[in-house]
Scaffold this active site. Structure first.
Site, PDB file in Angstrom:
ATOM      1  N   LYS A  13      -7.374  46.781 -28.500  1.00  0.00           N
ATOM      2  CA  LYS A  13      -7.723  47.770 -29.528  1.00  0.00           C
ATOM      3  C   LYS A  13      -6.698  47.563 -30.670  1.00  0.00           C
ATOM      4  CE  LYS A  13      -7.660  51.545 -26.775  1.00  0.00           C
ATOM      5  NZ  LYS A  13      -7.354  50.851 -25.772  1.00  0.00           N
ATOM      6  N   ARG A  88     -11.379  60.416 -26.820  1.00  0.00           N
ATOM      7  CA  ARG A  88     -11.214  60.084 -25.481  1.00  0.00           C
ATOM      8  C   ARG A  88     -12.036  60.776 -24.468  1.00  0.00           C
ATOM      9  NH1 ARG A  88      -6.222  56.693 -26.310  1.00  0.00           N
ATOM     10  NH2 ARG A  88      -5.793  55.562 -24.278  1.00  0.00           N
ATOM     11  N   ARG A 127       2.917  43.139 -22.116  1.00  0.00           N
ATOM     12  CA  ARG A 127       2.828  43.483 -23.681  1.00  0.00           C
ATOM     13  C   ARG A 127       4.408  43.810 -23.977  1.00  0.00           C
ATOM     14  NH1 ARG A 127      -0.765  48.088 -25.498  1.00  0.00           N
ATOM     15  NH2 ARG A 127       0.157  49.291 -23.949  1.00  0.00           N
ATOM     16  N   ARG A 160       6.840  49.346 -23.600  1.00  0.00           N
ATOM     17  CA  ARG A 160       6.341  50.927 -23.525  1.00  0.00           C
ATOM     18  C   ARG A 160       6.602  51.241 -22.271  1.00  0.00           C
ATOM     19  NH1 ARG A 160       0.540  51.564 -26.273  1.00  0.00           N
ATOM     20  NH2 ARG A 160       0.121  52.648 -24.229  1.00  0.00           N
ATOM     21  N   ARG A 171      -4.016  55.443 -15.901  1.00  0.00           N
ATOM     22  CA  ARG A 171      -4.544  54.840 -17.214  1.00  0.00           C
ATOM     23  C   ARG A 171      -5.910  54.460 -17.397  1.00  0.00           C
ATOM     24  NH1 ARG A 171      -0.026  51.924 -20.201  1.00  0.00           N
ATOM     25  NH2 ARG A 171      -1.556  51.537 -21.964  1.00  0.00           N
TER      26      ARG A 171
END
Ligand code: AP5
Length: 215
Positions: A13, A88, A127, A160, A171
């Protein structure tokens, strides 16, 4: 153009949002980025946000709706909006519809980036992002030229706190349970739905997204 960008963690995203904003010039509002900025100031609210986010759980609707409504209200509506990660839950989607209706600016499209769970865990744990300019990398798929350093601004890349395998699985579970019903909510309401395969190379996903939004 007013668009909601949806998809599980790691679907791409944030990565695609950068391309779309360059192409169409709309304002990009990422609920994750806004909540991370809010928690960084160490306030009581920030501590509360941290407890949900680090556990991979959704932040309660009343908090998110208030924060996002303020962020949306601050924008120049003529430029358009790309809402990334919000709504969400179905409750959030209802609140957003109400706010946009009051502004006379209804949503024009819902862009859903889909991808396999096995791929998502690898993407998230690999990431790395730049704390200064926000550019996103992946240690294997999209590495920076110099390991650990942002190509664009030279800052040291960071991982993160919620990008561990355990938290990612939580998640993903939250996405399946609480966020997938939002896709059904929009589809049942006859909105323009664009579904893309986020497992494809990122330039391909970007091109398909841009073409579908422009049509
Ligand atoms: P948020 O920050 O929104 O995280 P997320 O939805 O889990 O999404 P990510 O940012 O992890 O993934 P992405 O899809 O943007 O992937 P990216 O482009 O970086 O939310 C974090 C937390 O905040 C939530 O858990 C929750 O607690 C809270 N929160 C936020 N919004 C909320 C809301 N509305 N309500 C309640 N709580 C909320 O890509 C991932 C990696 O893959 C990168 O390394 C990238 O380089 C790589 N990659 C991307 N695309 C490709 C491709 N096509 N090919 C190869 N590699 C690729």
């Amino acid at each position: 153009m007013r668009v909601v960008l949806m998809g599980p963690p790691g679907a791409g995203k944030g990565t695609q949002a950068k391309y779309l904003v360059e192409k169409f010039g709309m304002v990009h509002l990422s609920s994750g980025d806004i909540l991370r900025a809010e928690r960084a100031d160490g306030s009581e609210l920030g501590e509360k946000l941290k407890s949900y986010m680090d556990a991979g759980e959704l932040v309660p609707d009343d908090i998110v709706v208030e924060i996002m409504a303020k962020a949306i209200a601050k924008q120049d509506a003529d430029k358009g909006l790309l809402l990334d990660g919000f709504p969400r839950t179905v409750t959030q989607a209802g609140a957003l519809d109400k706010q946009l209706e009051q502004l006379g600016l209804p949503l024009e499209a819902v862009l859903v980036i889909e991808a396999d769970e096995s791929l998502l865990v690898d993407r998230i744990t690999g990431r790395r992002s730049c704390p200064k300019c926000g550019r996103v990398y992946h240690v294997k798929n999209i590495p920076p030229v110099k390991e650990g350093i942002c190509d664009a601004c030279g800052a040291e890349l960071v991982q993160r706190e919620d990008d561990t395998e355990e938290v990612v699985r939580q998640r993903l579970a939250a996405y399946r349970k609480q966020t997938e019903p939002v896709i059904e909510y929009y589809a049942a309401d006859g909105r323009k739905m664009i579904r893309l395969d986020g497992g494809a190379p990122l330039e391909e996903v970007a091109q398909q997204a841009a073409e579908a939004l422009a049509s």
